[in-house]
Scaffold this motif. Structure first.
Motif, PDB file in Angstrom:
ATOM      1  N   PRO A 196      -4.589  -4.267  -0.385  1.00 28.48           N
ATOM      2  CA  PRO A 196      -3.343  -3.925  -1.078  1.00 28.48           C
ATOM      3  C   PRO A 196      -3.237  -4.545  -2.471  1.00 28.48           C
ATOM      4  O   PRO A 196      -2.681  -3.919  -3.379  1.00 28.48           O
ATOM      5  CB  PRO A 196      -2.266  -4.474  -0.135  1.00 28.48           C
ATOM      6  CG  PRO A 196      -2.904  -4.494   1.206  1.00 28.48           C
ATOM      7  CD  PRO A 196      -4.335  -4.832   0.953  1.00 28.48           C
ATOM      8  N   LYS A 240       0.825  -1.209   0.000  1.00 31.96           N
ATOM      9  CA  LYS A 240       0.000   0.000   0.000  1.00 31.96           C
ATOM     10  C   LYS A 240       0.854   1.253   0.000  1.00 31.96           C
ATOM     11  O   LYS A 240       0.665   2.159  -0.827  1.00 31.96           O
ATOM     12  CB  LYS A 240      -0.923  -0.022   1.226  1.00 31.96           C
ATOM     13  CG  LYS A 240      -1.691   1.256   1.457  1.00 31.96           C
ATOM     14  CD  LYS A 240      -2.499   1.174   2.756  1.00 31.96           C
ATOM     15  CE  LYS A 240      -3.169   2.498   3.080  1.00 31.96           C
ATOM     16  NZ  LYS A 240      -3.906   2.425   4.363  1.00 31.96           N
ATOM     17  N   MET A 278      -5.174  -2.400  -4.851  1.00 36.72           N
ATOM     18  CA  MET A 278      -4.418  -1.199  -5.195  1.00 36.72           C
ATOM     19  C   MET A 278      -3.334  -1.503  -6.217  1.00 36.72           C
ATOM     20  O   MET A 278      -3.099  -0.727  -7.145  1.00 36.72           O
ATOM     21  CB  MET A 278      -3.771  -0.607  -3.933  1.00 36.72           C
ATOM     22  CG  MET A 278      -4.729   0.042  -2.965  1.00 36.72           C
ATOM     23  SD  MET A 278      -3.850   0.874  -1.635  1.00 36.72           S
ATOM     24  CE  MET A 278      -2.925   2.111  -2.521  1.00 36.72           C
TER      25      MET A 278
END
Length: 530
Positions: A330, A304, A333
């Protein structure tokens, strides 16, 4: 050391040279007849020396003989046969360094020794043959290219006449693999290579970790740190701030690295965005690849903060292998921001639903033992590999540009849906629970693009029909339930493996299949379709 007839000590120039085994470049031996002829004429010379002279003479035995006679003449006129033999033997000083030559490290009484067409060392009062100083200059430079960097550093300190040639050899060094724990020697090697761009450090090297007196920090593009017991969060943050050309950073088995390394980098980015800091030495804006492996104190938080800290720069590849816990957040992302995402040993992942994965082009998930379902929507995804995920049961891929699919080792997968008709490579190795309908549907949907199909060990498939004009490889080893296999329009087929398909007796093909040129493994025979 030996003594001449006047009782004075006589220095000998001897080296221990370890030549690597190379497939091309400077050869270790030439033709057997040429080496054999030279060995019989010059028994005191070692085979490697004869081979190098023969190489310099371009394989001409007569020219090599003339060179050896010219080189050996001074030694024969001044030394006894026993001394001549001793001069050819390498001396083991234990440190691999060359011993100094007469008259001050390669210089005679008349000054600096010269390497030229005459092939004799000038000013050598003892008349002793010096194998390196009498060698043709271009051959000497070529030999230096085979020395290890540490040997070149030692040779540079040997004599003044060597320094320029050794410096040229060090200019060609762009990669160093450092394993010694001596900071002084390691720094000497790094600072002695002005064009160094890639470094691999294993073990202790505290001066490098702190970037102290390292002159090449501005040129380093790749740094790999393995089992560095002194590597901490502040070192990682420092490298990501003060190596302006850094493109690849790999960290492997460094137990003291935690999430704080990238958290601190994110804080540095926030200060940079607010204008509190500026200029070079703030962030490595050129970083493209970040790889962290076997660091138990690194979790998904690192992914992250790495993405947040380097957003808008060039970071496009993330490799996260056998570290701490990681959640779905994460990963989401990562696939929305990066082109290549590789996850290995992520035991905490149970279900993975990735929507709006707009950036990812290559996704690899390996050995996620608790992962049971996987869904991804990625308009640019070209390759997906979800392998050795023993609990995985359902896979759904909404990927219009997908080219490569691999579910190797996912034994429990029973649902496979792919909304794509341009797949080129399919690997369903050991997908023992996957039935015939989804497999046949996938093969039929990509009938015009399939080039490679691997279906080893699929127990629930009994009948298949494959039609693809570009199919080159088909492997179905151990499909014991397969009783019927039909190949249509397989004009590009080159390799077919049906070993272990005990129920398959014949393979039905049409006239387009080049049966005579196909490399077939297995007992099944060809059968032309009517």
């Amino acid at each position: 050391m030996g003594k001449n007839k006047q009782g004075k000590q006589r220095n000998e120039v001897v080296f221990r040279f370890e030549q690597p085994d190379r497939s091309e470049g400077f050869p270790k031996t030439h033709g057997t007849s040429g080496i054999g002829t030279l060995s019989s004429l010059f028994p005191s010379f070692e085979t490697d020396v004869l081979a190098s002279i023969l190489s310099a003479a371009e394989g001409d035995v007569d020219a090599a003989t003339a060179m050896l006679l010219d080189m050996a003449a001074p030694a024969q006129s001044h030394d006894t046969p026993g001394e001549q033999a001793a001069s050819q033997r390498p001396s083991d000083r234990g440190d691999g360094r060359p011993q100094p030559s007469p008259g001050g490290s390669g210089r005679g009484q008349g000054g600096k020794a010269e390497r030229g067409s005459g092939g004799r060392a000038a000013g050598n009062s003892a008349g002793k043959f010096n194998g390196f100083d009498t060698m043709p200059h271009d051959l000497f430079v070529r030999l230096l290219s085979y020395f290890r960097t540490v040997d070149l550093i030692l040779c540079r300190q040997c004599c003044r006449s060597w320094r320029s040639d050794v410096a040229e050899a060090l200019d060609a060094v762009t990669f160093l693999d450092i394993t010694a724990n001596s900071d002084a020697m390691n720094l000497t090697m790094i600072n002695g290579c002005p064009k160094l761009s890639k470094v691999k450090v294993r073990g202790r090297f505290s001066s490098f970790l702190h970037l102290q007196t390292v002159q090449c920090v501005g040129h380093l593009t790749s740094v790999k740190l393995v089992t560095c017991s002194e590597l901490g969060d502040e070192h990682v943050t420092g490298m990501l701030c003060f190596l302006p050309a850094l493109q690849t950073l790999e960290i492997d088995t460094c137990e003291y690295v935690t999430d704080h390394a990238l958290t601190d980098l994110y804080e540095q980015r926030m200060r940079w965005d607010m204008g509190e800091i500026s200029g070079s030495g703030c962030l490595s804006t050129e970083l493209r690849t970040l790889s962290i492996s076997n660091c138990p104190n690194v979790t998904g938080s690192t992914i992250k903060h790495a993405i947040l800290a380097l957003a808008g720069f060039k970071l496009d590849t993330l490799k996260f292998s056998h570290n701490g816990k990681i959640s779905t957040g994460p990963v989401e992302m990562a696939v929305r921001s990066l082109k290549v995402v590789m996850l290995r040993g992520c035991l905490s992942l149970t279900g993975l639903t990735l929507t709006a994965a707009d950036a990812v082009e290559q996704l690899s998930i390996h050995d996620a033992a608790q992962l049971t379902s996987f869904l991804i929507q990625a308009p640019l995804l070209l390759s997906v590999a979800v392998t050795k995920c023993q609990s995985l049961q359902s896979v759904r891929l909404d990927t219009p540009q997908l080219r490569t699919v691999s579910l190797s080792g996912c034994r429990l997968v029973d649902t496979l849906l792919i909304s794509n008709s341009t797949v080129e490579s399919i690997n369903l190795y050991q997908c023992m629970s996957l039935g015939e309908p989804p497999v046949q549907a996938l093969l039929s949907a990509s009938s015009t693009t399939l080039r490679e199909v691997i279906l080893d060990g699929m127990q629930r498939v009994s009948r298949l029909t494959i039609s693809s004009p570009v199919l080159a490889t088909l492997r179905m080893r151990g499909c014991k339930g397969l009783g019927s296999l039909t190949l249509r329009d397989a004009r590009a087929l080159r390799d077919l493996d049906v070993q272990g398909c005990t129920a398959l007796s014949a393979i039905s093909v049409d006239s387009e299949c080049p049966v005579a040129s196909v490399k077939k493994l297995g007992k099944a025979t060809w059968q032309r379709a009517s």
